[in-house]
Every structure is written in structure tokens, then in C-alpha cells.
Design a protein around this motif. Sequence first.
Motif: not given
Length: 323
Positions: A230-232, A242-243, A237-238, A217-218
Motif C-alpha cells: 500500500r502506498r499512502t 499525525k496519528h 499521508l498527513a 488508515l485503519l
Amino acid sequence: MQYTQLGRSGLKVSRLCLGTMNFGPQTEEADARSIMDSALESGINFFDTANVYGGAGHRGRTEEILGRWFATGGERRERTVLATKLYGTMTDRPNESRLSALSIRRALDASLKRLQTDYIDLYQFHHVDRLTPWDEIWQAIDVAVQQGKILYSGSSNFAGWHIAQAQEAAARRHSYGLVSEQSIYNLLTRNAELEVIPAAQHYGLGLIPWSPLQGGLLGGVLKKGHDGARRTEGRSLATLEKHREQIREFEDFAGELAREPGDIALAWLLHQAAVTAPIVGPRTREQLESALRALDLVLDAGALQRLDGIFPGYRTAPEDYAW
């Protein structure tokens, strides 16, 4: 390559640690060997694995891959500071998990066989065992040290008070105790700053952060998502949802610095005084090469302050939540 001592020990390790969890389940053995060779060539001498790595159907496979790589010669084992872990369930038989004296003995001998070596540099408790007394754990570790099967011991996923409990029990026995703590720590997940890091620093433990990019994610997830690269999904994904705004601001800041987000996230960790070596877990040689870039990235006070603004951290407990 930059090197530092592991906690209060005299052991010198590289500022990046090669994580091997992907070797077997996601990275084929030939590619894993290529990554490990590249790591050694770049100066990374610190390799981390665990007895449970390899996938649900083949726990121990990752250690076996490392063992076959060591067996190819070229002083690969002599050039490597080898860290592995125990605690997780290996079979459905009793005493095949946790940290009883019997489990430690069996798990250690099995790891040595899979790794094709006669000693492990850093033997880590993958999780705290709330059922086994520390006197029993340290007695088993002291025996293993006396036998020459391990040199140092470390913890992973411990709370601050678990570190204190372990170290005080070791001190009563005149045992050396832990030299490191392996904890999740990154710009997005900074809970370790409350009590784990202060405890580690007080007792002379080096901090080995895992998931330095918070599962990718970073690492530029929004940009890569736009590019279709990229597939999250799932929990990632949650967390992304949220961020999302924080991560977007972070990626925009990386663009201002003309650097990749992953480089900045790793470099931030390397700027933290408690951190010995973040664990990078490349699936390819290219991912390893990208991680190496962070070693040369210097973040000035303004950049560090900006990152703290995007991802606020914690003060030491209890001041963070009390007067």
C-alpha cells in the motif's frame, strides 16, 4: 447476514451497506456487477450510491452501472434497498445542484432514469443547503413520496443542529422527515459523538457511517506499507503521520487478537448503539469478503475499553467541554 431497522422506520436493512463510489472510476463495470452479485448472495441488501458518482468527466456513471445491473433481471432490484443522494453539481447550468424544489424534481427524475427503476427507497441530501428553506425542501419531498418516486428521505454530512432544524420543520408540516444520517464516523474520527449522534438518536435516525476505515488508515496501513502492498499519499499521508503512534498501537492490538485491523475497526462500529450499517466500498470481491468477517467478530468490554484508550472519543455535548 444480520438485519436491523433503519432508524424509526419499518425498513429492514443489512448491517453492512455496499458503497458503490468506486464503480466506474476505479472498478470496471464487469467487476462491479460481480461485487454486487456477491453482496446479494451474502445477504447484503442495502446499496448506497449518489448522482455525482462516476468521476468528474462522467457524473452519473455509477448510477448507470447499477441501472444496467438491475436490468439484467434476477429480481436484483426487488432484493435491493436502494439509496442514492442529490446535492452536488451535475452540470454548469443553474438549478443543477443543491436542494431547491426544481433541483430535487430534476435530480430525482434523472437518477430514476439512470438507475432504470421507478422508485428509490432512500433519497438522501448529500449536504445541507443553507440557501433553501426547509418548507420548500419538504414540500418537494412530500410530492415525490405521493408520486411513489421515493419512500424515505435521509441526510448526509449534517451537523446535529441541521438534523434538529430539518426534523422540526418536517413536524410542523406533518411530514415524516429524515430516517437516517450518513456521517463520517470511525475509530479515528469520532466528532459525530458530540452532537450528530445524540441528535440522530433523539429524532429516530439510523446512523450510516461512511469511511469506516478512514480511507484505509485503519485497515493495516503500516503493516501493508512494510509489505510494499500500500502506498499512502496526500491528505491520508498527513493524517497517518499525525496519528502514526495510535495506528501502530491499534495494529499491535489487532495482532494480539489475531484479527485483521480492518475487521476490528468495522466490528467496533457495529458495536455502537446508534449505528445501523457502516458503508463498505470494496474495489474487488476479495475486499467485500474481508468486510463480511467483521459481522462475526464480538468485542468484549475489555477490547472496547482498550480501543477507547487508543482512540479516545467524546462525551455528548455540552458535557464534553463544559461542566
